[in-house]
Design a protein around this motif. Structure first.
Motif: not given
Ligand code: FE2
Length: 670
Positions: A367, A372, A547, A551, A670
Motif C-alpha cells: 500500500h 502512495h 490503490h 486501500n 486517501i
Molecule cells: Fe491509501
C-alpha cells in the motif's frame, strides 16, 4: 482595431469568488494587449462563486495567434482575498474561440500565465515566446517542487513539511478541515472508542471484541467476523483480500520449508504434493522480506514480527486452502510446520501470525510504497518536467490530485516518531524504515504491470480470482484510453525519441523513484510510442485501480482485529500443543492497541468528501475533438465494466467491489 471577447468562469467551490482587482493581458504571436482591469467598472460585483462574466478587450491591431492569457490580482480596499478561476475563453476578431484552462487559485499580488488548451510537444511549440514560456514554467516548477530524501534507500519525496504549505497550483480544495480530519484521534471519536484508547488490558474473550464493532458494522465486516477463522476465507484473502499480490504458483518447495508428503496427505484428498505441483495446484506465500526485523515496542511492551511461509492447495472445487504454515524462515525443531490437522488453537494461532505478517507487508510494501510513494514520484516528475501544453501533463494531472497532501499527512501523522503506525504496530519505527528499504530494493517494473505480474506469479488460471479478473479489464480499459491519446500526439517513434521533456520525466522517475537500479527493469528512456503507452498505463493504473483494490477495504477486512492484527505481543510458538484460547488472547493486541489500530484503518479507507471516481475529470483541459471523444469512450468503457462487475457480484456470497470503477478514485487521495 481588434476586439477580443473574454469570458471568465469562476469556480463553484467555497470561497472561490473575489472582490480583488483582476487584470488580464492577452499575448499573441504578433503583439500583446494592454492590461485590462476586469473589476474596474463593476468592482461592486467582483467575481462571485460560479459566475461567468464577459468583457471586451480592445487592441489596436490583431495580436496574431494567441499564445497565452496573463491574469494578475491586486487587493481592493485592502482586502486580500484569493480567487479560484476555472477557465477563460477568448473569441478573437477572426472568430476563433480559444480555451485557456486555469483551475487554480490566484492570490493578491500574484500572476498566472495560462496557455491555451491545444496540446503540443516541445518541438512543435516553435514560436520563441511559447518556447520561452515553456522553459520558464518548468524552471519555476522545479523551484517550487523540490525533492527530499526521506530515508536512504527509499523513493525520494516532495520537500514540503506541511500539507497546508503547498503552493496554489496543487492546493485544489484541500483545506484545514481535511487536515483536521486526518487524525486517528478524530476517527476514534467517530468510532465511539476513545474511552478505550489507553487501555493495556488483554481482551477477555472474542465476544468482547464483537461488542466493539457494534455501530461500525456493514455486511462485509459481519462476513469477515463470521468467517475469519475458516481455512477457505484465509485462502480467499490471498486472492481477493487486502494483499492479492503475493501468492504465487509453487513448482518446487523452498529448501527452508521441508513440507513432507506425509504432512499434507490428509489435505490433498488422496493425491500427493508432487502430483498437485505438476498439475499447478500448489501455491506459496513467502514473507522472507520480514526475516530478521525486530518488532517495535507498543505500550512499553516488545512486539514480535515473523516471516512465515504458507503452502496452499487449490482444491477441485476451486477453493484456495492453506495446508502448511511455518512461522520462521529457518527450518528446525523449534520452528514447527503447522498443519490443519493440528489442534484447533495451534492452527488458529499459526494463521494469526500470518495475518499479522500480512498487516506489515500490506501496509508498508503493497500500500504505502507501491501506490502512495510511487504515485508521489510520478506526480513530482510530472510537475517538474512536463509543462502545461504537454499532452502527457494533461493526461496525468487528474491522477495526481491530493497525492502530495495525503502523503505529507501520512508521513507526519502515521509513520513519524509519534505517528499512529509507529505507536500501535509491530512494524513501526526502525523496523518500518528497514522494511521499506528492502521493499524498495525489490521493486520491479513487471510487478507493477498487472498482466506481467499475473503471468510471473503463474496465476492466469486460478478460479475465483476477482482482483485479477477486474484488474485485467481495468488495465485494458486504461490502456485503450492512454493509447488513443498518446497515439494522437505521437505519430511516430521518432516523436518520442525527440521529446526531451518526456526524456527528463522518465529519467527523473528512474533516478529518484527507483534509485537508478537497472535491475528494476524500469525504463531509463523511451524508444517507441508503445513503450511510453505501457508505462503511462502503469502510472494511471497504480494511482487509481491498484490503490482502490489495496486501500478501500482496509476497515472492512481489518476492522475485525483478529483478521488483521497490527502487532503481536508474544513470540511465535516453538512447539505444538502449548496453545489455548488464553494464549491467543495474550498474543493478540491489547484493548488500546486494537482500537487505535481500528481508527487508523478507518482513517485510511474513508473517502474524502470531494473524491472523483476514475474517469470523472471536472477540469476541462482539452478543446480538441480527439482527446474529448476518447475521454467519453473511456467513461463509457468504465460504465460497462462497472455494470459487468455488479452483475457478477450478484452471484457472490461476498461481492468483490474494490475494482469497480465507480469505487475507484482517479488518484491516490486517501
Ligand atoms: Fe491509501
Amino acid at each position: 482595431m481588434g476586439t477580443y471577447e473574454v469570458t471568465v468562469h469562476t469556480g463553484t467551490r467555497a470561497l472561490a469568488g473575489t472582490t480583488s482587482y483582476i487584470y488580464i493581458q492577452l499575448r499573441g504571436t504578433e503583439a500583446e494587449s494592454e492590461e485590462k482591469n476586469l473589476n474596474q467598472a463593476y468592482f461592486s460585483l467582483g467575481f462571485s462563486e460560479g459566475s461567468v462574466r464577459s468583457f471586451k478587450v480592445e487592441c489596436k491591431a490583431s495580436l496574431g495567434e494567441l499564445i497565452y492569457v496573463k491574469l494578475s490580482s491586486k487587493p481592493f480596499m485592502g482586502l486580500d482575498n484569493q480567487w479560484f478561476c476555472n477557465k477563460v475563453l477568448v473569441t478573437t476578431p477572426e472568430d476563433g474561440e480559444f480555451l485557456f484552462p486555469c483551475y487554480r487559485w490566484l492570490g493578491c499580488e500574484e500572476k498566472l500565465v495560462l496557455r491555451h488548451a491545444k496540446a503540443s510537444l516541445v518541438f512543435q511549440d516553435t514560436n520563441p515566446i511559447s518556447q520561452r514560456h515553456r522553459m520558464r514554467q518548468l524552471e519555476e516548477r522545479q523551484e517550487i517542487f523540490g525533492w527530499k530524501v526521506y530515508a536512504e534507500g527509499m523513493p525520494h519525496v516532495n520537500h514540503y513539511e506541511s500539507a497546508l504549505d503547498m503552493p496554489a497550483e496543487v492546493r485544489f480544495s484541500f483545506s484545514k478541515n481535511t487536515d483536521f480530519y486526518y487524525t486517528a484521534g478524530t476517527q476514534l471519536l467517530a468510532l465511539k472508542l476513545e474511552g478505550l484508547a489507553d487501555s493495556k488490558k488483554t481482551w477477555g474473550s472474542f465476544n468482547e471484541l464483537d461488542r466493539l464493532l457494534c455501530e461500525n458494522r456493514n455486511k462485509t465486516i459481519d462476513y469477515v467476523e463470521a468467517h475469519w477463522d475458516e481455512d477457505e476465507f484465509f485462502g480467499y484473502q490471498f486472492l481477493n483480500g487486502l494483499n492479492p499480490m503475493m501468492i504465487q504458483r509453487c513448482s518446487k518447495l523452498p529448501e527452508n520449508f521441508p513440507v513432507t508428503e506425509e504432512m499434507v496427505k490428509d489435505s490433498l484428498g488422496g493425491s500427493s504434493l508432487e502430483v498437485e505441483m505438476k498439475k499447478g495446484n500448489i501455491f506459496l506465500c513467502d514473507y522472507k522480506m520480514l526475516d530478521g526485523l525486530v518488532g517495535n515496542e507498543v505500550h512499553g511492551r516488545q512486539q514480535y514480527l515473523t516471516a512465515p511461509l504458507v503452502l496452499l492447495y487449490c482444491d477441485p472445487y476451486g477453493m484456495m486452502l492453506p495446508i502448511a504454515i511455518q512461522l520462521g524462515q529457518k527450518a528446525g525443531v523449534q520452528n514447527p510446520i503447522f498443519l490443519p490437522t493440528d489442534s484447533k488453537t495451534d492452527w488458529q494461532l499459526a494463521k494469526i501470525f500470518v495475518r499479522a505478517a500480512e498487516f506489515s507487508v500490506q501496509e508498508v510494501d503493497i500500500h504505502l510504497l507501491r501506490t502512495h510513494l510511487l504515485s508521489e514520484v510520478f506526480t513530482m516528475a510530472t510537475w517538474r518536467n512536463l509543462p502545461f501544453p504537454h499532452p502527457l501533463f494533461k493526461l496525468l494531472i487528474p491522477h495526481t490530485r491530493y497525492t502530495f497532501q495525503i502523503n505529507i499527512l501520512a508521513r507526519n501523522r502515521l509513520i513519524s516518531e509519534d505517528g499512529s503506525i509507529t505507536k500501535y504496530s509491530g512494524i513501526g519505527g526502525a523496523a518500518l524504515e528497514e522494511f521499506l528499504r528492502r521493499a524498495t530494493a525489490s521493486l520491479t517494473y513487471s510487478s507493477l504491470c498487472l498482466p506481467d505480474n499475473i503471468s510471473e506469479r503463474g496465476l492466469e488460471e486460478v478460479p475465483h480470482y476477482y482482483y485479477r479478473d477486474d484488474g485485467m479489464k481495468m488495465w485494458n480499459v486504461i490502456n485503450k484510453y492512454v493509447e488513443g491519446v498518446l497515439q494522437h500526439y505521437y505519430t511516430s517513434d521518432d516523436d518520442v525519441k525527440n521529446d526531451t521533456e518526456v526524456e527528463s520525466w522518465i529519467s527523473e522517475i528512474f533516478t529518484k523513484g527507483f534509485q537508478e537500479r537497472k535491475s528494476t527493469g524500469i525504463p531509463e528512456t523511451f524508444q517507441a510510442v508503445k513503450e511510453l503507452i505501457k508505462f503511462v498505463t502503469m502510472v494511471i493504473f497504480t494511482a487509481s485501480a491498484q490503490h482502490g483494490a489495496l486501500n478501500n477495504g482496509q476497515f472492512e477486512f481489518g476492522g475485525w482485529m483478529p483478521n488483521f492484527p497490527t502487532a503481536l505481543r508474544k513470540p511465535p510458538p516453538e512447539h505444538k500443543g502449548q496453545t489455548n484460547e488464553d494464549t491467543i488472547l495474550e498474543t493478540l493486541p491489547d484493548v488500546g492497541t486494537t482500537v487505535n489500530g481500528m481508527a487508523v484503518l478507518k482513517l485510511l479507507s474513508t473517502k474524502s468528501t470531494d473524491h472523483y471516481p476514475l474517469g470523472v475529470f471536472p477540469e476541462e483541459l482539452y478543446d480538441e475533438e480527439v482527446p474529448c471523444t476518447l475521454i467519453e469512450e473511456f467513461r463509457k468503457d468504465l460504465r460497462e465494466l462497472s455494470d459487468d462487475i455488479e452483475e457478477r457480484n450478484k452471484k457472490l456470497e461476498l461481492p468483490y467491489t474494490y475494482m469497480d470503477p465507480k469505487n475507484v478514485e482517479n488518484s491516490v487521495a486517501i
